[in-house]
Design a protein around this motif. Structure first.
Motif, PDB file in Angstrom:
ATOM      1  N   VAL A   1       8.032  -0.185   0.614  1.00 48.57           N
ATOM      2  CA  VAL A   1       6.942  -1.154   0.472  1.00 48.57           C
ATOM      3  C   VAL A   1       7.000  -2.051   1.693  1.00 48.57           C
ATOM      4  CG1 VAL A   1       5.993  -3.052  -0.874  1.00 48.57           C
ATOM      5  CG2 VAL A   1       7.060  -1.105  -2.046  1.00 48.57           C
ATOM      6  N   ARG A   2       5.921  -2.091   2.440  1.00 45.84           N
ATOM      7  CA  ARG A   2       5.824  -2.968   3.604  1.00 45.84           C
ATOM      8  C   ARG A   2       4.919  -4.125   3.217  1.00 45.84           C
ATOM      9  NH1 ARG A   2       8.495  -1.717   7.685  1.00 45.84           N
ATOM     10  NH2 ARG A   2       7.324  -2.960   9.161  1.00 45.84           N
ATOM     11  N   GLY A   3       5.544  -5.201   2.813  1.00 48.86           N
ATOM     12  CA  GLY A   3       4.807  -6.377   2.365  1.00 48.86           C
ATOM     13  C   GLY A   3       5.498  -7.012   1.177  1.00 48.86           C
ATOM     14  N   GLU A   4       4.849  -8.010   0.636  1.00 37.82           N
ATOM     15  CA  GLU A   4       5.418  -8.777  -0.468  1.00 37.82           C
ATOM     16  C   GLU A   4       5.382  -7.983  -1.771  1.00 37.82           C
ATOM     17  OE1 GLU A   4       6.842 -11.719  -0.137  1.00 37.82           O
ATOM     18  OE2 GLU A   4       6.348 -11.797   1.996  1.00 37.82           O
ATOM     19  N   LEU A   5       6.346  -8.273  -2.617  1.00 38.95           N
ATOM     20  CA  LEU A   5       6.361  -7.766  -3.987  1.00 38.95           C
ATOM     21  C   LEU A   5       6.070  -8.920  -4.938  1.00 38.95           C
ATOM     22  CD1 LEU A   5       9.577  -5.559  -3.830  1.00 38.95           C
ATOM     23  CD2 LEU A   5       7.227  -4.739  -4.090  1.00 38.95           C
TER      24      LEU A   5
ATOM     25  N   THR B   1       2.934  -4.135  -6.189  1.00 39.35           N
ATOM     26  CA  THR B   1       2.615  -4.185  -4.768  1.00 39.35           C
ATOM     27  C   THR B   1       1.215  -3.646  -4.541  1.00 39.35           C
ATOM     28  OG1 THR B   1       3.361  -3.605  -2.548  1.00 39.35           O
ATOM     29  CG2 THR B   1       3.538  -1.887  -4.216  1.00 39.35           C
ATOM     30  N   ALA B   2       0.628  -4.019  -3.423  1.00 41.67           N
ATOM     31  CA  ALA B   2      -0.654  -3.446  -3.026  1.00 41.67           C
ATOM     32  C   ALA B   2      -0.446  -1.968  -2.717  1.00 41.67           C
ATOM     33  CB  ALA B   2      -1.195  -4.172  -1.794  1.00 41.67           C
ATOM     34  N   ARG B   3      -1.362  -1.148  -3.179  1.00 44.37           N
ATOM     35  CA  ARG B   3      -1.264   0.300  -2.976  1.00 44.37           C
ATOM     36  C   ARG B   3      -1.144   0.663  -1.494  1.00 44.37           C
ATOM     37  NH1 ARG B   3      -1.874   3.943  -6.293  1.00 44.37           N
ATOM     38  NH2 ARG B   3      -2.990   2.663  -7.770  1.00 44.37           N
ATOM     39  N   ASP B   4      -1.856  -0.043  -0.638  1.00 49.20           N
ATOM     40  CA  ASP B   4      -1.823   0.306   0.793  1.00 49.20           C
ATOM     41  C   ASP B   4      -0.529  -0.141   1.474  1.00 49.20           C
ATOM     42  OD1 ASP B   4      -2.327  -2.433   0.932  1.00 49.20           O
ATOM     43  OD2 ASP B   4      -4.174  -2.221   2.066  1.00 49.20           O
ATOM     44  N   ALA B   5       0.341  -0.864   0.752  1.00 47.79           N
ATOM     45  CA  ALA B   5       1.642  -1.264   1.295  1.00 47.79           C
ATOM     46  C   ALA B   5       2.752  -0.303   0.865  1.00 47.79           C
ATOM     47  CB  ALA B   5       1.994  -2.675   0.835  1.00 47.79           C
TER      48      ALA B   5
ATOM     49  N   ASP C   1      -2.428   2.637 -12.500  1.00 49.93           N
ATOM     50  CA  ASP C   1      -3.759   2.783 -13.097  1.00 49.93           C
ATOM     51  C   ASP C   1      -4.815   3.105 -12.041  1.00 49.93           C
ATOM     52  OD1 ASP C   1      -4.117   0.369 -11.780  1.00 49.93           O
ATOM     53  OD2 ASP C   1      -4.697  -0.750 -13.569  1.00 49.93           O
ATOM     54  N   ASP C   2      -4.387   3.548 -10.867  1.00 51.13           N
ATOM     55  CA  ASP C   2      -5.263   3.916  -9.749  1.00 51.13           C
ATOM     56  C   ASP C   2      -6.091   2.746  -9.218  1.00 51.13           C
ATOM     57  OD1 ASP C   2      -4.400   6.574  -9.547  1.00 51.13           O
ATOM     58  OD2 ASP C   2      -5.772   7.191 -11.136  1.00 51.13           O
ATOM     59  N   GLY C   3      -5.683   1.520  -9.525  1.00 50.16           N
ATOM     60  CA  GLY C   3      -6.350   0.338  -9.000  1.00 50.16           C
ATOM     61  C   GLY C   3      -5.815  -0.007  -7.618  1.00 50.16           C
ATOM     62  N   PRO C   4      -6.115  -1.205  -7.127  1.00 55.24           N
ATOM     63  CA  PRO C   4      -5.666  -1.595  -5.781  1.00 55.24           C
ATOM     64  C   PRO C   4      -4.171  -1.903  -5.696  1.00 55.24           C
ATOM     65  CG  PRO C   4      -6.862  -3.388  -6.823  1.00 55.24           C
ATOM     66  CD  PRO C   4      -6.987  -2.199  -7.739  1.00 55.24           C
ATOM     67  N   ALA C   5      -3.509  -2.023  -6.854  1.00 57.91           N
ATOM     68  CA  ALA C   5      -2.072  -2.308  -6.889  1.00 57.91           C
ATOM     69  C   ALA C   5      -1.394  -1.306  -7.812  1.00 57.91           C
ATOM     70  CB  ALA C   5      -1.830  -3.728  -7.387  1.00 57.91           C
TER      71      ALA C   5
END
Length: 136
Positions: free
Chosen positions: A20-24, A48-52, A87-91
């Motif tokens: 994970v690159r970013g905050e948790l 976490t954000a999915r893109d991280a 849940d396939d959302g943004p996080a």
């Protein structure tokens, strides 16, 4: 410019790894019936954000189980470690026990306490929510 923090984790056998690159998010303790059945007790999870998030699974050991009509749970098919809720959302959610330490994380609340097991008490003084904070 500050570098984004990097967190890493893995399953028990080490076959499935992630970064994970970013905050948790802070850790929440989930007492829902599905988490209790999958883990054997409660689940401590962060998000976490999915893109991280990057998954490393060179042997294809990651297995996804569709646990409801809106979410799936990820576990290592080799050692059985339960690792993710998605849940396939943004996080997405990551089981905190799969993170390499030190994490720097703290627990902030208990969710789905209306479903908690009858064999334990929650006595740590953290906020408790019957479902999730947005719905309580």
């Amino acid at each position: 410019m500050n570098a984004r923090p990097t967190h890493t984790g893995r399953c028990l056998c080490g076959t499935v790894r992630y970064e994970v690159r970013g905050e948790l998010d802070p850790v929440h303790m989930c007492h829902c019936g599905q988490c209790r059945r999958q883990s054997g007790h409660i689940t401590a999870a962060t998000g976490t954000a999915r893109d991280a998030f990057t998954l490393f699974d060179p042997e294809g050991a990651m297995v996804w189980y569709q646990s409801s009509d809106f979410a799936k749970r990820g576990f290592c098919g080799r050692c059985g470690s339960n690792m993710f809720w998605d849940d396939d959302g943004p996080a997405m959610s990551i089981n905190a026990g799969s993170l390499d330490t030190p994490t720097g994380l703290r627990t902030d609340c208990h969710i789905f306490v209306d479903d908690k097991g009858d064999y334990y008490e929650i006595a740590d003084g953290l906020p408790q929510y019957g479902t999730v904070p947005e719905q309580s």
